[in-house]
Design an enzyme around this catalytic site. Structure first.
Site, mmCIF file in Angstrom:
data_model
loop_
_atom_site.group_PDB
_atom_site.id
_atom_site.type_symbol
_atom_site.label_atom_id
_atom_site.label_comp_id
_atom_site.label_asym_id
_atom_site.label_seq_id
_atom_site.Cartn_x
_atom_site.Cartn_y
_atom_site.Cartn_z
ATOM 1 N N ASP A 10 0.864 -1.179 0.000
ATOM 2 C CA ASP A 10 0.000 0.000 0.000
ATOM 3 C C ASP A 10 0.900 1.229 0.000
ATOM 4 O O ASP A 10 1.168 1.825 1.050
ATOM 5 C CB ASP A 10 -0.926 -0.029 1.227
ATOM 6 C CG ASP A 10 -1.936 -1.162 1.117
ATOM 7 O OD1 ASP A 10 -2.472 -1.366 0.013
ATOM 8 O OD2 ASP A 10 -2.183 -1.857 2.119
ATOM 9 N N LYS A 32 0.905 -7.509 -3.396
ATOM 10 C CA LYS A 32 -0.466 -7.050 -3.673
ATOM 11 C C LYS A 32 -0.402 -5.587 -4.098
ATOM 12 O O LYS A 32 0.105 -4.744 -3.359
ATOM 13 C CB LYS A 32 -1.355 -7.187 -2.438
ATOM 14 C CG LYS A 32 -2.790 -6.715 -2.720
ATOM 15 C CD LYS A 32 -3.743 -7.116 -1.612
ATOM 16 C CE LYS A 32 -3.805 -6.126 -0.473
ATOM 17 N NZ LYS A 32 -4.525 -4.879 -0.806
ATOM 18 N N ASP A 59 -5.361 -6.015 -6.655
ATOM 19 C CA ASP A 59 -6.527 -5.835 -5.782
ATOM 20 C C ASP A 59 -7.293 -4.580 -6.192
ATOM 21 O O ASP A 59 -7.141 -3.529 -5.580
ATOM 22 C CB ASP A 59 -5.982 -5.727 -4.339
ATOM 23 C CG ASP A 59 -7.067 -5.513 -3.297
ATOM 24 O OD1 ASP A 59 -8.242 -5.763 -3.591
ATOM 25 O OD2 ASP A 59 -6.715 -5.103 -2.176
ATOM 26 N N LEU A 60 -8.095 -4.695 -7.245
ATOM 27 C CA LEU A 60 -8.823 -3.514 -7.754
ATOM 28 C C LEU A 60 -10.314 -3.579 -7.454
ATOM 29 O O LEU A 60 -11.045 -2.627 -7.746
ATOM 30 C CB LEU A 60 -8.583 -3.352 -9.268
ATOM 31 C CG LEU A 60 -7.135 -3.098 -9.682
ATOM 32 C CD1 LEU A 60 -7.030 -2.939 -11.191
ATOM 33 C CD2 LEU A 60 -6.549 -1.871 -8.983
ATOM 34 N N LYS A 61 -10.780 -4.691 -6.930
ATOM 35 C CA LYS A 61 -12.173 -4.843 -6.452
ATOM 36 C C LYS A 61 -13.204 -4.269 -7.420
ATOM 37 O O LYS A 61 -13.969 -3.356 -7.065
ATOM 38 C CB LYS A 61 -12.333 -4.172 -5.085
ATOM 39 C CG LYS A 61 -11.457 -4.751 -3.987
ATOM 40 C CD LYS A 61 -11.832 -4.195 -2.631
ATOM 41 C CE LYS A 61 -11.015 -4.763 -1.499
ATOM 42 N NZ LYS A 61 -9.615 -4.318 -1.450
ATOM 43 N N ASP A 64 -19.348 -3.463 -11.356
ATOM 44 C CA ASP A 64 -20.093 -2.620 -12.303
ATOM 45 C C ASP A 64 -21.018 -3.541 -13.088
ATOM 46 O O ASP A 64 -21.122 -4.732 -12.767
ATOM 47 C CB ASP A 64 -19.096 -1.870 -13.217
ATOM 48 C CG ASP A 64 -19.666 -0.549 -13.731
ATOM 49 O OD1 ASP A 64 -20.845 -0.521 -14.115
ATOM 50 O OD2 ASP A 64 -18.925 0.444 -13.758
ATOM 51 N N PRO A 66 -22.232 -6.119 -15.929
ATOM 52 C CA PRO A 66 -21.425 -7.200 -16.510
ATOM 53 C C PRO A 66 -20.625 -6.776 -17.734
ATOM 54 O O PRO A 66 -19.441 -7.098 -17.854
ATOM 55 C CB PRO A 66 -22.472 -8.270 -16.860
ATOM 56 C CG PRO A 66 -23.569 -8.058 -15.856
ATOM 57 C CD PRO A 66 -23.622 -6.571 -15.638
ATOM 58 N N THR A 120 -14.570 -6.099 5.388
ATOM 59 C CA THR A 120 -14.454 -6.203 6.849
ATOM 60 C C THR A 120 -14.685 -4.853 7.534
ATOM 61 O O THR A 120 -14.873 -4.799 8.739
ATOM 62 C CB THR A 120 -13.073 -6.759 7.251
ATOM 63 O OG1 THR A 120 -12.094 -6.089 6.477
ATOM 64 C CG2 THR A 120 -12.975 -8.237 7.028
ATOM 65 N N ARG A 182 -1.462 -10.759 11.829
ATOM 66 C CA ARG A 182 -0.473 -10.022 12.618
ATOM 67 C C ARG A 182 0.440 -11.005 13.342
ATOM 68 O O ARG A 182 -0.003 -12.082 13.734
ATOM 69 C CB ARG A 182 -1.172 -9.157 13.682
ATOM 70 C CG ARG A 182 -1.949 -7.984 13.104
ATOM 71 C CD ARG A 182 -0.996 -6.942 12.537
ATOM 72 N NE ARG A 182 -1.682 -5.805 11.941
ATOM 73 C CZ ARG A 182 -1.986 -5.705 10.637
ATOM 74 N NH1 ARG A 182 -1.685 -6.679 9.796
ATOM 75 N NH2 ARG A 182 -2.568 -4.619 10.175
ATOM 76 N N ARG A 212 1.371 -3.809 6.704
ATOM 77 C CA ARG A 212 2.216 -3.042 7.628
ATOM 78 C C ARG A 212 3.168 -3.855 8.492
ATOM 79 O O ARG A 212 4.295 -3.397 8.738
ATOM 80 C CB ARG A 212 1.328 -2.116 8.453
ATOM 81 C CG ARG A 212 0.768 -0.969 7.607
ATOM 82 C CD ARG A 212 -0.446 -0.347 8.194
ATOM 83 N NE ARG A 212 -1.593 -1.255 8.181
ATOM 84 C CZ ARG A 212 -2.785 -0.936 8.653
ATOM 85 N NH1 ARG A 212 -2.979 0.256 9.185
ATOM 86 N NH2 ARG A 212 -3.763 -1.807 8.593
#
Ligand code: C5P
Length: 236
Positions: A10, A32, A59-61, A64, A66, A120, A182, A212
């Site tokens: 990230d 990622k 990871d573009l999620k 929209d 189809p 989440t 973690r 992280r």
């Protein structure tokens, strides 16, 4: 595909991510790439990282209609990502269209496609009050995973705690890619329900996503090796 640790990069730009990956020397972890980096640098960043031999979870999620998602996946297909994701919320029709977009003219699909079930960051209360889904959150997640499986997807993003039930319902071969991991005694950051890499292994996660705890470590390569050793046990 063998189980592994995916590092969530990230980061805001090419310079930061290339500087970070340069620390790994000849080793090539899973990376990622999310919206932050992709929107800043464009598709070339995916090609460049792939050309250097890293494995990529893009990871573009997507979510929209189809036809749009089919076209978007067609555009993403040539970048060389190993895994791409979308939102199961977009319906089975959208997920099937995504698979069509990722499939080449010879009928081959080289990129695995997985679905985000319910984010989440969405609480049970918000799910009922704002998203207007009345069923319990866990039940909705499992139902969405079932939709993804029925549409022909390869797996889902979920909590390690949900891996056992998803494997039970969708089969052991259905991938569970799990963030919220973690090291024992480490900082949780904004993650609420966390598990250790060893616990994720016990629960049957196929891939763990760690950001992280690795990117923010004094020695990221050592932290990545530790995560792999704990997650893969004797197979690291
Ligand atoms: O830094 P950290 O280990 O919390 O990073 C986890 C990564 O997984 C982040 O990129 C985050 O956006 C992603 N993620 C998550 N929970 C989800 C889906 C994705 O933490 N349900």
């Amino acid at each position: 595909m063998a189980k592994d640790v995916i590092i969530a990069c990230d980061m805001p730009d090419r310079e930061s991510v290339m500087g970070f990956l340069g620390r790994f020397g000849g080793e090539q972890p899973w990376v990622k790439i999310g919206m932050e980096l992709f929107y800043a640098e464009g598709p070339s960043i995916v090609r460049e990282i792939k050309e250097r031999g890293f494995h990529i979870f893009l990871d573009l999620k997507l979510c929209d209609i189809p036809n749009t998602v089919r076209g978007a996946m067609r555009s993403l297909r040539g970048l060389g990502a190993d895994i791409i994701n979308l939102h199961a919320f977009g319906t089975a029709d959208m997920m099937r269209a995504a698979i069509e977009g990722l499939t080449d003219e010879h009928g081959e699909r080289k990129t695995k496609l997985i679905a985000v079930t319910i984010l989440t960051s969405t609480s049970e209360e918000t799910l009922h009050r704002e998203v207007l889904i009345e069923r319990p959150l866990a039940e909705a997640c499992i139902a969405y995973a079932g939709n993804a499986k029925a549409a022909g997807l390869d797996g889902v993003v979920c909590s390690p705690l949900e891996s056992p039930v998803i494997h039970e319902r969708c089969g052991e071969g259905f991938l569970t890619v799990t963030p919220g991991v973690r090291f024992a005694g480490g900082e949780k950051g904004d993650q609420v329900r966390v598990t250790t890499p060893a616990k994720a292994r016990e629960l049957g996660s196929d891939y763990i996503v760690m950001g992280r705890p690795i990117t923010g470590a004094a020695d990221p390569v050592e932290a990545w090796r530790r995560a792999r050793a704990e997650f893969l046990g004797g197979n690291a």
